[in-house]
Design a protein around this motif. Structure first.
Motif, short mmCIF file in Angstrom:
data_model
loop_
_atom_site.label_atom_id
_atom_site.label_comp_id
_atom_site.label_asym_id
_atom_site.label_seq_id
_atom_site.Cartn_x
_atom_site.Cartn_y
_atom_site.Cartn_z
N THR A 64 -33.71 22.37 43.87
CA THR A 64 -32.96 22.11 42.63
C THR A 64 -31.54 21.64 42.88
OG1 THR A 64 -32.18 24.39 42.47
CG2 THR A 64 -34.29 23.86 41.41
N LEU A 65 -31.20 21.37 44.13
CA LEU A 65 -29.86 20.92 44.52
C LEU A 65 -28.79 21.93 44.10
CD1 LEU A 65 -30.18 17.14 43.64
CD2 LEU A 65 -30.49 18.24 45.86
N GLY A 66 -29.12 23.19 44.16
CA GLY A 66 -28.16 24.26 43.91
C GLY A 66 -28.08 24.74 42.47
N LEU A 67 -28.78 24.09 41.56
CA LEU A 67 -28.70 24.49 40.16
C LEU A 67 -29.32 25.86 39.89
CD1 LEU A 67 -29.37 21.11 38.35
CD2 LEU A 67 -27.21 22.30 38.65
N VAL A 110 -31.06 37.99 47.21
CA VAL A 110 -31.72 37.04 46.31
C VAL A 110 -31.41 35.60 46.73
CG1 VAL A 110 -31.78 36.19 43.93
CG2 VAL A 110 -31.86 38.64 44.38
N LYS A 111 -30.17 35.33 47.10
CA LYS A 111 -29.79 33.97 47.48
C LYS A 111 -30.46 33.53 48.78
CE LYS A 111 -25.51 34.20 44.93
NZ LYS A 111 -24.08 34.42 44.97
N VAL A 112 -30.65 34.46 49.70
CA VAL A 112 -31.36 34.12 50.95
C VAL A 112 -32.82 33.85 50.66
CG1 VAL A 112 -32.13 35.07 53.15
CG2 VAL A 112 -29.74 35.28 52.49
N LEU A 113 -33.43 34.70 49.83
CA LEU A 113 -34.84 34.50 49.51
C LEU A 113 -35.07 33.24 48.67
CD1 LEU A 113 -35.96 38.17 48.75
CD2 LEU A 113 -36.40 36.82 50.81
N ALA A 114 -34.08 32.87 47.87
CA ALA A 114 -34.23 31.70 47.00
C ALA A 114 -33.72 30.41 47.65
CB ALA A 114 -33.49 31.95 45.69
N PHE A 115 -33.47 30.43 48.93
CA PHE A 115 -32.94 29.25 49.61
C PHE A 115 -33.79 28.00 49.39
CE2 PHE A 115 -32.56 26.47 53.34
CZ PHE A 115 -31.23 26.09 53.18
#
Length: 131
Positions: A71-74, A60-65
């Motif tokens: 969002t600056l990581g939010l 999920v984190k790779v796809l949501a990069f």
């Protein structure tokens, strides 16, 4: 060894967030003693959360990069809350496990878990020697 430490740290963090009234842990009933039941349940929930975070969270984190960049990581807060909710959903198939009543309390819990993992990561991280 580091995965076992992460499981213990996750179990501790989940125990801390269960002090929030909207989050609770239903304990395993087969172990003798109330404290042992709670510890075993927290370790199993920590294991499941660690596996969910390692396997599904990475994808999920790779796809949501791109969303992380926008969002600056939010968006990471929402993703961590989703992974915590997913852990609660997985453990809902048994009589024991994590229960999250509201998604926004899950966001608060995910922030607290992230902070606890960050602090323990700083403490337990192996130090690099300077050459």
């Amino acid at each position: 060894m580091s995965f076992l430490i992460r499981i213990v740290v996750n179990a501790f963090a989940i125990w801390i967030v269960t002090l929030i009234p909207a989050l609770q842990v239903s304990v395993i009933a087969f172990a003798p003693g109330e404290t042992l039941q709670l510890v075993l349940t927290l370790l199993l929930v920590g294991l499941i959360f660690g596996l969910v975070n390692t396997i599904i969270g990475t994808v999920v984190k790779v796809l949501a990069f791109p969303l992380y960049v926008i969002t600056l990581g939010l968006i990471g807060l929402i993703i961590n809350a989703f992974l915590l909710w997913l852990t609660a959903w997985i453990t809902s198939f048994w009589d024991w496990g994590l229960r999250v009543e509201d998604f926004w309390w899950g966001v608060v819990a995910a922030v607290i878990i992230s902070l606890i993992n960050w602090v323990f990561g700083l403490i337990l991280r192996p130090r690099r020697s300077r050459d």
